[in-house]
Design a protein around this motif. Structure first.
Motif, PDB file in Angstrom:
ATOM      1  N   GLU A 167       0.842  -1.185   0.000  1.00 35.20           N
ATOM      2  CA  GLU A 167       0.000   0.000   0.000  1.00 35.20           C
ATOM      3  C   GLU A 167       0.883   1.243   0.000  1.00 35.20           C
ATOM      4  OE1 GLU A 167      -3.767   0.186   2.362  1.00 35.20           O
ATOM      5  OE2 GLU A 167      -2.665   1.750   3.412  1.00 35.20           O
ATOM      6  N   SER A 180       0.855   5.695  -1.102  1.00 38.42           N
ATOM      7  CA  SER A 180       0.017   6.843  -1.444  1.00 38.42           C
ATOM      8  C   SER A 180       0.111   7.099  -2.951  1.00 38.42           C
ATOM      9  CB  SER A 180       0.459   8.087  -0.677  1.00 38.42           C
ATOM     10  OG  SER A 180       1.702   8.548  -1.168  1.00 38.42           O
ATOM     11  N   LYS A 211      -6.001  12.261  -1.008  1.00 38.98           N
ATOM     12  CA  LYS A 211      -6.287  11.284   0.054  1.00 38.98           C
ATOM     13  C   LYS A 211      -6.208   9.843  -0.452  1.00 38.98           C
ATOM     14  CE  LYS A 211     -10.050  14.072   1.053  1.00 38.98           C
ATOM     15  NZ  LYS A 211     -11.457  14.122   1.375  1.00 38.98           N
ATOM     16  N   ARG A 236      -8.030   3.560  -3.279  1.00 41.31           N
ATOM     17  CA  ARG A 236      -8.962   3.828  -2.185  1.00 41.31           C
ATOM     18  C   ARG A 236      -8.687   5.183  -1.567  1.00 41.31           C
ATOM     19  NH1 ARG A 236      -9.667  -1.458   1.310  1.00 41.31           N
ATOM     20  NH2 ARG A 236      -8.238  -0.359   2.631  1.00 41.31           N
ATOM     21  N   GLU A 237      -9.752   5.829  -1.127  1.00 42.12           N
ATOM     22  CA  GLU A 237      -9.638   7.148  -0.494  1.00 42.12           C
ATOM     23  C   GLU A 237      -9.714   6.977   1.019  1.00 42.12           C
ATOM     24  OE1 GLU A 237     -12.116  11.369  -0.281  1.00 42.12           O
ATOM     25  OE2 GLU A 237     -12.866   9.744  -1.535  1.00 42.12           O
ATOM     26  N   ARG A 238      -8.725   7.537   1.707  1.00 38.82           N
ATOM     27  CA  ARG A 238      -8.729   7.533   3.173  1.00 38.82           C
ATOM     28  C   ARG A 238      -9.530   8.735   3.657  1.00 38.82           C
ATOM     29  NH1 ARG A 238      -5.198   4.140   5.831  1.00 38.82           N
ATOM     30  NH2 ARG A 238      -3.444   3.628   4.524  1.00 38.82           N
ATOM     31  N   LYS A 270     -10.686  10.782   7.040  1.00 38.90           N
ATOM     32  CA  LYS A 270     -10.334  10.932   8.459  1.00 38.90           C
ATOM     33  C   LYS A 270     -11.421  11.697   9.190  1.00 38.90           C
ATOM     34  CE  LYS A 270      -5.368  10.812   7.798  1.00 38.90           C
ATOM     35  NZ  LYS A 270      -4.099  11.448   8.080  1.00 38.90           N
ATOM     36  N   PRO A 323      -7.914   7.946  10.758  1.00 32.91           N
ATOM     37  CA  PRO A 323      -8.568   7.287   9.621  1.00 32.91           C
ATOM     38  C   PRO A 323      -9.763   6.460  10.101  1.00 32.91           C
ATOM     39  CG  PRO A 323      -6.233   6.693   9.753  1.00 32.91           C
ATOM     40  CD  PRO A 323      -6.560   7.508  10.955  1.00 32.91           C
ATOM     41  N   LEU A 336     -12.175   3.601   4.382  1.00 32.06           N
ATOM     42  CA  LEU A 336     -11.524   3.582   3.083  1.00 32.06           C
ATOM     43  C   LEU A 336     -12.594   3.340   2.033  1.00 32.06           C
ATOM     44  CD1 LEU A 336      -8.401   1.406   3.927  1.00 32.06           C
ATOM     45  CD2 LEU A 336      -8.396   3.809   3.320  1.00 32.06           C
TER      46      LEU A 336
END
Length: 189
Positions: A90, A92, A114, A132-134, A136, A141, A144
């Motif tokens: 994983e 960014s 994100k 996938r978008e994180r 928060k 977090p 996802l």
């Protein structure tokens, strides 16, 4: 006569389960269980335990079903060469752009900032790429959200390379092909 007794056993089990709709629903939702998962379920659910204690036919049917499930799972693992599921890498989105692996992705900038990209390989030679978008909440977090998923194979990527493609366009994403292959070779063996 043997077939008739088997059918009457099934009818008796069916009637028994229909008398307990909650138990029937649980068994329908969890139709694929190993023997240990079945034992745990029976231990956790008093109604199911009472039915299994009451009916040897139900107990036998559930045990046979879990045995078949375990055998099918073993066959599938053997067909895959018995290899374990590969790692999940994983990174960014920004890091992959900086490394030159991803050239562009057509999503809004507020999402791209994100975005996390997961590379995995559950089957040798196949590659899953999930964007996938994180999200928060209060700085931590919490979720996802999947935005985009790509399934490909090493063979497909190598074929593109043989045809002198430098960029691999797949839907919304553009990858630098040689860097993507090097990344896959390094991280998803």
């Amino acid at each position: 006569e043997k077939k008739l007794s088997f059918m009457s056993k099934n009818l008796a089990v069916k009637q028994l389960l229909e008398s307990q709709p909650e138990v029937l629903q649980i068994l329908q939702e969890r139709s694929e269980m190993t023997k240990s998962e079945l034992a745990d379920l029976i231990g956790e659910n008093e109604e199911l335990k009472a039915l299994v204690d009451e009916s040897d036919d139900l107990k036998e049917m559930l045990e046979q079903r879990s045995t078949v499930f375990e055998e099918e799972r073993k066959k599938l693992n053997d067909q895959q060469g018995g290899l374990p599921v590969g790692p999940i890498i994983e990174l960014s989105y920004q890091k992959l752009v900086k490394q030159g692996i991803i050239l562009s992705l057509s999503l809004p900038d507020n999402v791209l900032n994100k975005l996390v990209v997961q590379f995995s390989s559950a089957t040798p030679g196949l590659i899953d790429i999930l964007f996938r978008e994180r999200v928060k909440k209060f700085g931590k977090p919490v979720k996802l959200y999947a935005h985009y998923h790509i399934e490909t194979s090493v063979t497909e990527l190598l074929d593109c390379q043989r045809e002198n493609f430098r960029v691999w366009n797949v839907g919304r994403v553009r990858f630098k092909l040689d860097k993507l292959l090097a990344f896959v070779n390094t991280h998803l063996r």
